[in-house]
Motif scaffolding. Sequence first.
Motif, PDB file in Angstrom:
ATOM      1  N   VAL A  41       0.865  -1.177   0.000  1.00 58.44           N
ATOM      2  CA  VAL A  41       0.000   0.000   0.000  1.00 58.44           C
ATOM      3  C   VAL A  41       0.902   1.227   0.000  1.00 58.44           C
ATOM      4  O   VAL A  41       1.843   1.309   0.796  1.00 58.44           O
ATOM      5  CB  VAL A  41      -0.911   0.017   1.243  1.00 58.44           C
ATOM      6  CG1 VAL A  41      -1.787   1.256   1.261  1.00 58.44           C
ATOM      7  CG2 VAL A  41      -1.757  -1.246   1.312  1.00 58.44           C
ATOM      8  N   GLY A  42       0.631   2.184  -0.893  1.00 56.57           N
ATOM      9  CA  GLY A  42       1.479   3.361  -0.953  1.00 56.57           C
ATOM     10  C   GLY A  42       0.730   4.621  -1.322  1.00 56.57           C
ATOM     11  O   GLY A  42      -0.397   4.569  -1.820  1.00 56.57           O
ATOM     12  N   THR A  43       1.379   5.757  -1.067  1.00 57.23           N
ATOM     13  CA  THR A  43       0.809   7.063  -1.420  1.00 57.23           C
ATOM     14  C   THR A  43       1.844   7.896  -2.178  1.00 57.23           C
ATOM     15  O   THR A  43       3.054   7.708  -1.990  1.00 57.23           O
ATOM     16  CB  THR A  43       0.372   7.856  -0.170  1.00 57.23           C
ATOM     17  OG1 THR A  43       1.509   8.065   0.674  1.00 57.23           O
ATOM     18  CG2 THR A  43      -0.712   7.107   0.593  1.00 57.23           C
ATOM     19  N   TYR A  44       1.337   8.772  -3.015  1.00 59.63           N
ATOM     20  CA  TYR A  44       2.167   9.722  -3.753  1.00 59.63           C
ATOM     21  C   TYR A  44       1.766  11.138  -3.328  1.00 59.63           C
ATOM     22  O   TYR A  44       0.572  11.448  -3.234  1.00 59.63           O
ATOM     23  CB  TYR A  44       1.938   9.609  -5.261  1.00 59.63           C
ATOM     24  CG  TYR A  44       2.231   8.257  -5.843  1.00 59.63           C
ATOM     25  CD1 TYR A  44       3.535   7.808  -5.956  1.00 59.63           C
ATOM     26  CD2 TYR A  44       1.202   7.441  -6.305  1.00 59.63           C
ATOM     27  CE1 TYR A  44       3.815   6.562  -6.511  1.00 59.63           C
ATOM     28  CE2 TYR A  44       1.471   6.202  -6.863  1.00 59.63           C
ATOM     29  CZ  TYR A  44       2.771   5.770  -6.960  1.00 59.63           C
ATOM     30  OH  TYR A  44       3.039   4.539  -7.508  1.00 59.63           O
ATOM     31  N   ASP A  45       2.757  11.994  -3.088  1.00 57.56           N
ATOM     32  CA  ASP A  45       2.482  13.382  -2.728  1.00 57.56           C
ATOM     33  C   ASP A  45       3.456  14.284  -3.459  1.00 57.56           C
ATOM     34  O   ASP A  45       4.655  14.195  -3.198  1.00 57.56           O
ATOM     35  CB  ASP A  45       2.596  13.586  -1.221  1.00 57.56           C
ATOM     36  CG  ASP A  45       2.204  14.985  -0.799  1.00 57.56           C
ATOM     37  OD1 ASP A  45       1.403  15.634  -1.522  1.00 57.56           O
ATOM     38  OD2 ASP A  45       2.697  15.436   0.239  1.00 57.56           O
ATOM     39  N   PRO A  46       3.024  15.136  -4.373  1.00 58.24           N
ATOM     40  CA  PRO A  46       1.645  15.257  -4.839  1.00 58.24           C
ATOM     41  C   PRO A  46       1.254  14.038  -5.669  1.00 58.24           C
ATOM     42  O   PRO A  46       2.091  13.178  -5.957  1.00 58.24           O
ATOM     43  CB  PRO A  46       1.681  16.517  -5.695  1.00 58.24           C
ATOM     44  CG  PRO A  46       3.089  16.598  -6.193  1.00 58.24           C
ATOM     45  CD  PRO A  46       3.935  16.024  -5.085  1.00 58.24           C
ATOM     46  N   GLY A  47       0.007  13.975  -6.069  1.00 54.12           N
ATOM     47  CA  GLY A  47      -0.457  12.861  -6.889  1.00 54.12           C
ATOM     48  C   GLY A  47       0.241  12.822  -8.236  1.00 54.12           C
ATOM     49  O   GLY A  47       0.687  13.840  -8.764  1.00 54.12           O
ATOM     50  N   VAL A  48       0.358  11.622  -8.787  1.00 57.33           N
ATOM     51  CA  VAL A  48       0.993  11.421 -10.097  1.00 57.33           C
ATOM     52  C   VAL A  48       0.035  11.920 -11.175  1.00 57.33           C
ATOM     53  O   VAL A  48      -1.155  11.603 -11.165  1.00 57.33           O
ATOM     54  CB  VAL A  48       1.322   9.934 -10.340  1.00 57.33           C
ATOM     55  CG1 VAL A  48       2.087   9.755 -11.645  1.00 57.33           C
ATOM     56  CG2 VAL A  48       2.101   9.345  -9.187  1.00 57.33           C
ATOM     57  N   THR A  49       0.569  12.709 -12.112  1.00 55.48           N
ATOM     58  CA  THR A  49      -0.230  13.236 -13.226  1.00 55.48           C
ATOM     59  C   THR A  49       0.435  12.846 -14.544  1.00 55.48           C
ATOM     60  O   THR A  49       1.429  12.107 -14.544  1.00 55.48           O
ATOM     61  CB  THR A  49      -0.354  14.768 -13.131  1.00 55.48           C
ATOM     62  OG1 THR A  49       0.944  15.345 -13.315  1.00 55.48           O
ATOM     63  CG2 THR A  49      -0.950  15.202 -11.800  1.00 55.48           C
ATOM     64  N   ASN A  50      -0.071  13.380 -15.631  1.00 57.44           N
ATOM     65  CA  ASN A  50       0.527  13.101 -16.939  1.00 57.44           C
ATOM     66  C   ASN A  50       1.783  13.928 -17.197  1.00 57.44           C
ATOM     67  O   ASN A  50       2.447  13.740 -18.209  1.00 57.44           O
ATOM     68  CB  ASN A  50      -0.507  13.331 -18.042  1.00 57.44           C
ATOM     69  CG  ASN A  50      -1.606  12.290 -17.978  1.00 57.44           C
ATOM     70  OD1 ASN A  50      -1.335  11.102 -17.786  1.00 57.44           O
ATOM     71  ND2 ASN A  50      -2.846  12.724 -18.113  1.00 57.44           N
ATOM     72  N   VAL A  51       2.110  14.833 -16.271  1.00 60.43           N
ATOM     73  CA  VAL A  51       3.304  15.673 -16.386  1.00 60.43           C
ATOM     74  C   VAL A  51       4.332  15.197 -15.349  1.00 60.43           C
ATOM     75  O   VAL A  51       4.001  15.040 -14.170  1.00 60.43           O
ATOM     76  CB  VAL A  51       2.955  17.159 -16.143  1.00 60.43           C
ATOM     77  CG1 VAL A  51       4.204  18.017 -16.169  1.00 60.43           C
ATOM     78  CG2 VAL A  51       1.934  17.632 -17.153  1.00 60.43           C
ATOM     79  N   ALA A  52       5.566  14.963 -15.772  1.00 67.19           N
ATOM     80  CA  ALA A  52       6.609  14.494 -14.852  1.00 67.19           C
ATOM     81  C   ALA A  52       6.852  15.535 -13.757  1.00 67.19           C
ATOM     82  O   ALA A  52       6.923  16.730 -14.034  1.00 67.19           O
ATOM     83  CB  ALA A  52       7.902  14.213 -15.607  1.00 67.19           C
ATOM     84  N   GLN A  53       6.944  15.072 -12.525  1.00 62.35           N
ATOM     85  CA  GLN A  53       7.220  15.939 -11.380  1.00 62.35           C
ATOM     86  C   GLN A  53       7.867  15.118 -10.273  1.00 62.35           C
ATOM     87  O   GLN A  53       7.793  13.899 -10.268  1.00 62.35           O
ATOM     88  CB  GLN A  53       5.931  16.597 -10.884  1.00 62.35           C
ATOM     89  CG  GLN A  53       4.880  15.597 -10.426  1.00 62.35           C
ATOM     90  CD  GLN A  53       3.575  16.254 -10.043  1.00 62.35           C
ATOM     91  OE1 GLN A  53       3.550  17.364  -9.563  1.00 62.35           O
ATOM     92  NE2 GLN A  53       2.466  15.547 -10.248  1.00 62.35           N
ATOM     93  N   THR A  54       8.506  15.805  -9.340  1.00 59.77           N
ATOM     94  CA  THR A  54       9.119  15.135  -8.199  1.00 59.77           C
ATOM     95  C   THR A  54       8.047  14.821  -7.170  1.00 59.77           C
ATOM     96  O   THR A  54       7.249  15.684  -6.808  1.00 59.77           O
ATOM     97  CB  THR A  54      10.215  16.025  -7.584  1.00 59.77           C
ATOM     98  OG1 THR A  54      11.193  16.294  -8.592  1.00 59.77           O
ATOM     99  CG2 THR A  54      10.885  15.325  -6.410  1.00 59.77           C
ATOM    100  N   SER A 159      -5.425  12.117 -15.065  1.00 56.31           N
ATOM    101  CA  SER A 159      -5.986  13.231 -15.819  1.00 56.31           C
ATOM    102  C   SER A 159      -6.938  14.087 -14.983  1.00 56.31           C
ATOM    103  O   SER A 159      -7.465  15.075 -15.483  1.00 56.31           O
ATOM    104  CB  SER A 159      -6.751  12.697 -17.038  1.00 56.31           C
ATOM    105  OG  SER A 159      -5.875  11.990 -17.877  1.00 56.31           O
ATOM    106  N   ARG A 160      -7.163  13.712 -13.749  1.00 59.28           N
ATOM    107  CA  ARG A 160      -8.070  14.465 -12.889  1.00 59.28           C
ATOM    108  C   ARG A 160      -7.277  15.351 -11.931  1.00 59.28           C
ATOM    109  O   ARG A 160      -6.104  15.078 -11.640  1.00 59.28           O
ATOM    110  CB  ARG A 160      -8.961  13.499 -12.101  1.00 59.28           C
ATOM    111  CG  ARG A 160      -9.905  12.702 -12.998  1.00 59.28           C
ATOM    112  CD  ARG A 160     -10.977  11.965 -12.216  1.00 59.28           C
ATOM    113  NE  ARG A 160     -10.478  10.888 -11.378  1.00 59.28           N
ATOM    114  CZ  ARG A 160     -10.403   9.601 -11.745  1.00 59.28           C
ATOM    115  NH1 ARG A 160     -10.781   9.240 -12.954  1.00 59.28           N
ATOM    116  NH2 ARG A 160      -9.952   8.700 -10.917  1.00 59.28           N
ATOM    117  N   PRO A 161      -7.914  16.399 -11.417  1.00 60.00           N
ATOM    118  CA  PRO A 161      -7.231  17.240 -10.419  1.00 60.00           C
ATOM    119  C   PRO A 161      -6.748  16.402  -9.235  1.00 60.00           C
ATOM    120  O   PRO A 161      -7.461  15.535  -8.754  1.00 60.00           O
ATOM    121  CB  PRO A 161      -8.318  18.227  -9.979  1.00 60.00           C
ATOM    122  CG  PRO A 161      -9.266  18.280 -11.133  1.00 60.00           C
ATOM    123  CD  PRO A 161      -9.252  16.889 -11.721  1.00 60.00           C
ATOM    124  N   GLY A 162      -5.533  16.641  -8.810  1.00 62.87           N
ATOM    125  CA  GLY A 162      -4.958  15.876  -7.692  1.00 62.87           C
ATOM    126  C   GLY A 162      -4.182  14.654  -8.127  1.00 62.87           C
ATOM    127  O   GLY A 162      -3.334  14.164  -7.401  1.00 62.87           O
TER     128      GLY A 162
END
Length: 178
Positions: A41-54, A159-162
Amino acid sequence: MKRYIYAIASTVLLAAVGLVAAPSATATATPTVVNCVGDSVGTYDPGVTNVAQTLEVEGHDEASCVSLTHPTLTSFTADYSGEVTKSCATLFGGGSGTQTIFWNGSSTMTSAWSWSSTSTTVNGTYVLTVTGPITSGVLAGSTLTQVVTFVTLDLGACSRPGGLTGYDAPSTWIFSGL
């Protein structure tokens, strides 16, 4: 003459049984030491989107185990965390790291391992394979292979906010090689 035929038939039968029952001298099977089944079980912060980010990744592995060679190893927990740069397109790229496993709810009975991961898609389901050596502690010298199957991963969240904020996936762990 009858005795002679029976003697030959008995000898051939025993030889055939010996060939079938005898283990191959060239077989080099690696015995499985401990098999475990549970969840990752894991979480991403911020959420993973279609744009690469840390992203900060935090997670928890938990499993029940069985073993003929180590029957006292009945369960484990293992937390993980780190920073990665990902997008939904690269979410399942390879990675590497270390993790400490805590056996049977004990803070003193541990295994440390160094891992690397690869992924594949099987019938539309992402499968992550994580493998590496147990470097110290319980089962030191063995190899651990973890397979995480992301059957309910909502990639539409990218593709959704967050974005995609987490996962809960069934996982298996095989400790082998001792």
